[in-house]
Design an enzyme around this catalytic site. Sequence first.
Site, PDB file in Angstrom:
ATOM      1  N   LYS A   8       0.848  -1.200   0.000  1.00  0.00           N
ATOM      2  CA  LYS A   8       0.000   0.000   0.000  1.00  0.00           C
ATOM      3  C   LYS A   8       0.880   1.245   0.000  1.00  0.00           C
ATOM      4  O   LYS A   8       1.506   1.579   1.004  1.00  0.00           O
ATOM      5  CB  LYS A   8      -0.893   0.039   1.240  1.00  0.00           C
ATOM      6  CG  LYS A   8      -1.978   1.108   1.106  1.00  0.00           C
ATOM      7  CD  LYS A   8      -2.546   1.569   2.431  1.00  0.00           C
ATOM      8  CE  LYS A   8      -1.762   2.671   3.085  1.00  0.00           C
ATOM      9  NZ  LYS A   8      -1.772   3.953   2.362  1.00  0.00           N
TER      10      LYS A   8
ATOM     11  N   GLU B 205       9.864   1.509  10.445  1.00  0.00           N
ATOM     12  CA  GLU B 205      10.851   2.551  10.121  1.00  0.00           C
ATOM     13  C   GLU B 205      10.149   3.881  10.334  1.00  0.00           C
ATOM     14  O   GLU B 205       9.289   4.261   9.532  1.00  0.00           O
ATOM     15  CB  GLU B 205      11.309   2.418   8.662  1.00  0.00           C
ATOM     16  CG  GLU B 205      12.053   1.134   8.345  1.00  0.00           C
ATOM     17  CD  GLU B 205      13.415   1.052   9.002  1.00  0.00           C
ATOM     18  OE1 GLU B 205      13.863   2.050   9.607  1.00  0.00           O
ATOM     19  OE2 GLU B 205      14.030  -0.019   8.934  1.00  0.00           O
TER      20      GLU B 205
ATOM     21  N   CYS C  75      13.825  10.841   6.378  1.00  0.00           N
ATOM     22  CA  CYS C  75      13.741  10.507   7.812  1.00  0.00           C
ATOM     23  C   CYS C  75      15.080  10.718   8.475  1.00  0.00           C
ATOM     24  O   CYS C  75      15.175  11.204   9.592  1.00  0.00           O
ATOM     25  CB  CYS C  75      13.263   9.072   7.981  1.00  0.00           C
ATOM     26  SG  CYS C  75      14.202   7.897   7.011  1.00  0.00           S
TER      27      CYS C  75
ATOM     28  N   GLU D  92      10.437  16.950  14.852  1.00  0.00           N
ATOM     29  CA  GLU D  92      10.906  16.604  13.502  1.00  0.00           C
ATOM     30  C   GLU D  92      10.265  17.537  12.477  1.00  0.00           C
ATOM     31  O   GLU D  92       9.058  17.500  12.271  1.00  0.00           O
ATOM     32  CB  GLU D  92      10.518  15.155  13.177  1.00  0.00           C
ATOM     33  CG  GLU D  92      11.081  14.724  11.842  1.00  0.00           C
ATOM     34  CD  GLU D  92      10.610  13.351  11.404  1.00  0.00           C
ATOM     35  OE1 GLU D  92       9.497  12.945  11.726  1.00  0.00           O
ATOM     36  OE2 GLU D  92      11.402  12.693  10.688  1.00  0.00           O
TER      37      GLU D  92
HETATM   38  P1  NAD Z   1       2.205   8.508   8.007  1.00  0.00           P
HETATM   39  O1  NAD Z   1       2.572   7.694   9.177  1.00  0.00           O
HETATM   40  O2  NAD Z   1       1.057   9.430   8.105  1.00  0.00           O
HETATM   41  O3  NAD Z   1       1.907   7.585   6.729  1.00  0.00           O
HETATM   42  C1  NAD Z   1       2.749   6.537   6.321  1.00  0.00           C
HETATM   43  C2  NAD Z   1       1.912   5.428   5.697  1.00  0.00           C
HETATM   44  O4  NAD Z   1       1.068   4.868   6.707  1.00  0.00           O
HETATM   45  C3  NAD Z   1       0.983   5.895   4.583  1.00  0.00           C
HETATM   46  O5  NAD Z   1       0.946   4.894   3.586  1.00  0.00           O
HETATM   47  C4  NAD Z   1      -0.350   5.998   5.294  1.00  0.00           C
HETATM   48  O6  NAD Z   1      -1.483   5.909   4.448  1.00  0.00           O
HETATM   49  C5  NAD Z   1      -0.275   4.825   6.238  1.00  0.00           C
HETATM   50  N1  NAD Z   1      -1.164   4.899   7.409  1.00  0.00           N
HETATM   51  C6  NAD Z   1      -1.693   5.990   7.994  1.00  0.00           C
HETATM   52  N2  NAD Z   1      -2.438   5.645   9.072  1.00  0.00           N
HETATM   53  C7  NAD Z   1      -2.348   4.300   9.180  1.00  0.00           C
HETATM   54  C8  NAD Z   1      -2.832   3.352  10.117  1.00  0.00           C
HETATM   55  N3  NAD Z   1      -3.588   3.705  11.165  1.00  0.00           N
HETATM   56  N4  NAD Z   1      -2.499   2.057   9.952  1.00  0.00           N
HETATM   57  C9  NAD Z   1      -1.704   1.669   8.922  1.00  0.00           C
HETATM   58  N5  NAD Z   1      -1.215   2.518   7.999  1.00  0.00           N
HETATM   59  C10 NAD Z   1      -1.519   3.824   8.125  1.00  0.00           C
HETATM   60  O7  NAD Z   1       3.542   9.227   7.574  1.00  0.00           O
HETATM   61  P2  NAD Z   1       3.803  10.745   7.296  1.00  0.00           P
HETATM   62  O8  NAD Z   1       3.768  11.472   8.600  1.00  0.00           O
HETATM   63  O9  NAD Z   1       2.986  11.218   6.182  1.00  0.00           O
HETATM   64  O10 NAD Z   1       5.326  10.600   6.786  1.00  0.00           O
HETATM   65  C11 NAD Z   1       6.404  11.255   7.310  1.00  0.00           C
HETATM   66  C12 NAD Z   1       7.052  10.452   8.437  1.00  0.00           C
HETATM   67  O11 NAD Z   1       7.621   9.248   7.927  1.00  0.00           O
HETATM   68  C13 NAD Z   1       8.195  11.203   9.083  1.00  0.00           C
HETATM   69  O12 NAD Z   1       8.090  11.080  10.485  1.00  0.00           O
HETATM   70  C14 NAD Z   1       9.428  10.486   8.596  1.00  0.00           C
HETATM   71  O13 NAD Z   1      10.554  10.589   9.431  1.00  0.00           O
HETATM   72  C15 NAD Z   1       8.934   9.094   8.482  1.00  0.00           C
HETATM   73  N6  NAD Z   1       9.791   8.321   7.581  1.00  0.00           N
HETATM   74  C16 NAD Z   1      10.586   7.345   8.123  1.00  0.00           C
HETATM   75  C17 NAD Z   1      11.465   6.634   7.317  1.00  0.00           C
HETATM   76  C18 NAD Z   1      12.373   5.559   7.900  1.00  0.00           C
HETATM   77  O14 NAD Z   1      12.828   4.721   7.146  1.00  0.00           O
HETATM   78  N7  NAD Z   1      12.657   5.556   9.192  1.00  0.00           N
HETATM   79  C19 NAD Z   1      11.523   6.908   5.953  1.00  0.00           C
HETATM   80  C20 NAD Z   1      10.707   7.902   5.429  1.00  0.00           C
HETATM   81  C21 NAD Z   1       9.844   8.601   6.262  1.00  0.00           C
END
Ligand code: NAD
Length: 473
Positions: A172, A245, A279, A376
């Site tokens: 997804k 992650e 990230c 962040e």
């Molecule tokens: P998010 O957590 O809102 O979304 C990430 C994914 O999770 C999306 O596909 C979203 O649709 C899905 N999602 C949302 N709610 C969900 C739920 N309840 N259950 C399952 N899936 C769900 O992420 P964001 O805030 O838009 O993205 C930015 C964040 O991602 C930052 O904190 C960044 O540091 C982190 N990030 C981490 C890494 C890593 O490898 N550590 C890499 C890239 C980004």
Amino acid sequence: MPSSTPSAFPMTIDGRSVTSPGVLAVDNPATGGVIAHVPRCTREQLDDAVLSAERAFRAWSRDVSTRREVLMAMAVMLKENVEELAGLITAEQGKPLAAARIEVLGSARWLRYYSRLELEREIIQDDERAFVELVRRPIGPTAAIAVWNFPLTSAVWKIGPGLLAGTTMVVKPSPFTPVATLRLAQLWNDVIPAGVLNTVSGDDELGAWLTQHPLIRKIAFTGSTATGKKVALAAAADLKRVTLELGGNDAGIVLDDVEPGRIAERLFWGAFTNTGQICTAIKRLYVPRARLAETVDALVALAEKMVVGDGAEDDTDLGPLTNQMQRAVVTDLVSHALANGGRAVTGGAPADGPGYFYPPTIVTGVEDGSRLVDEEQFGPALPVIPYDRVEDAVGRANASPYGLGASVWSDDTDRARAVLNQLETGMAWVNAHVAVAPHQPFGGIKYSGIGVENGPWGVESFTDLQMVHEARS
Ligand code: NAD
């Protein structure tokens, strides 16, 4: 892809292209215009996807040589379609085309790596009493949930090791960036057996359904710490395995022996690559007080040279933020810093006009305790913070609830390593930041996650360990 006529991209379920009664609009962050409509997967369609992954699992998990051939064919397909896929990434995510091409070719490199990765046999006893071996068994149907800053990378880092391990998957992508992933799934459908890799699109609720589905045995997730905690809770109900992650607040610590001008470019790109939406970008930079002005000047000079614009334009260095939500986060954190004694030496406010642009911003006059330092930002705003004693910088770096990456910058590697060894993070670099490779484990500790991706460790995370004991006496 003309912006006036949004294209439609289907999902791939059980080897078929599938549309849905509802759609989600995807916009171009450089213009705000809608570029595509993607299916809003229904609960029944998600069930079909998971059931097809379940049906495909047995045959797929038994034949590692087919898995290697398929992974190689997937890599070839990425390479052959680099221009189309890079164009889609730029249109939905915003990064410059050159960076989007690197993302596509990097994904191909990761899949090639997995197609060839040999996992060592683990024999822990071989004597007159017994032969004892540890066998890695694929966990079963897996959910791969990706994020919007690197739409293909964050999916492929799960798909590659998961498929090599012998799991089947439901992928997804983020609702902000589903297009390149859906298109890639369509292309891959020619080389992957039906049901092995299902790709669905929808909003956050779809992610929640997927993590709650009783037939899913493992969740590989990239996203925010807040969502990661929800995923862990959903997983607990069925004792699903998780790799998480999550967010980070990486510190860069510059030691006093190093000439700021010499490392400024690497520091700059460590913080601002992908418009800061990484990230493990440098999100706070600690500099010896005596070197502060020189370091800030060098970073500001670079920031002011950057061409900020539509990633589709040839001369763009930094694209927009990927969505309005993230621009609001950056705007809020910088405004708060400026209202509380901080100074934007360059940048400091969102750009006017369409698109989610924010200029590269360097902020001084803030300390730990300021929201811009503690939270962040995930965007192009770097606080540069002076320190007097390196122990203080280390203490402040470690005071964060996050523990993703950190870097130490020095001409004296031994000295840098001595500082680095005190940092509580999953990844630590000397004179680099955001240096990743398929054979290097990638992951964070504390609130930055559970487990790692990449290398043999990434593959093992899609397996359960079985102890096999053959008695000999
Ligand atoms: P998010 O957590 O809102 O979304 C990430 C994914 O999770 C999306 O596909 C979203 O649709 C899905 N999602 C949302 N709610 C969900 C739920 N309840 N259950 C399952 N899936 C769900 O992420 P964001 O805030 O838009 O993205 C930015 C964040 O991602 C930052 O904190 C960044 O540091 C982190 N990030 C981490 C890494 C890593 O490898 N550590 C890499 C890239 C980004």
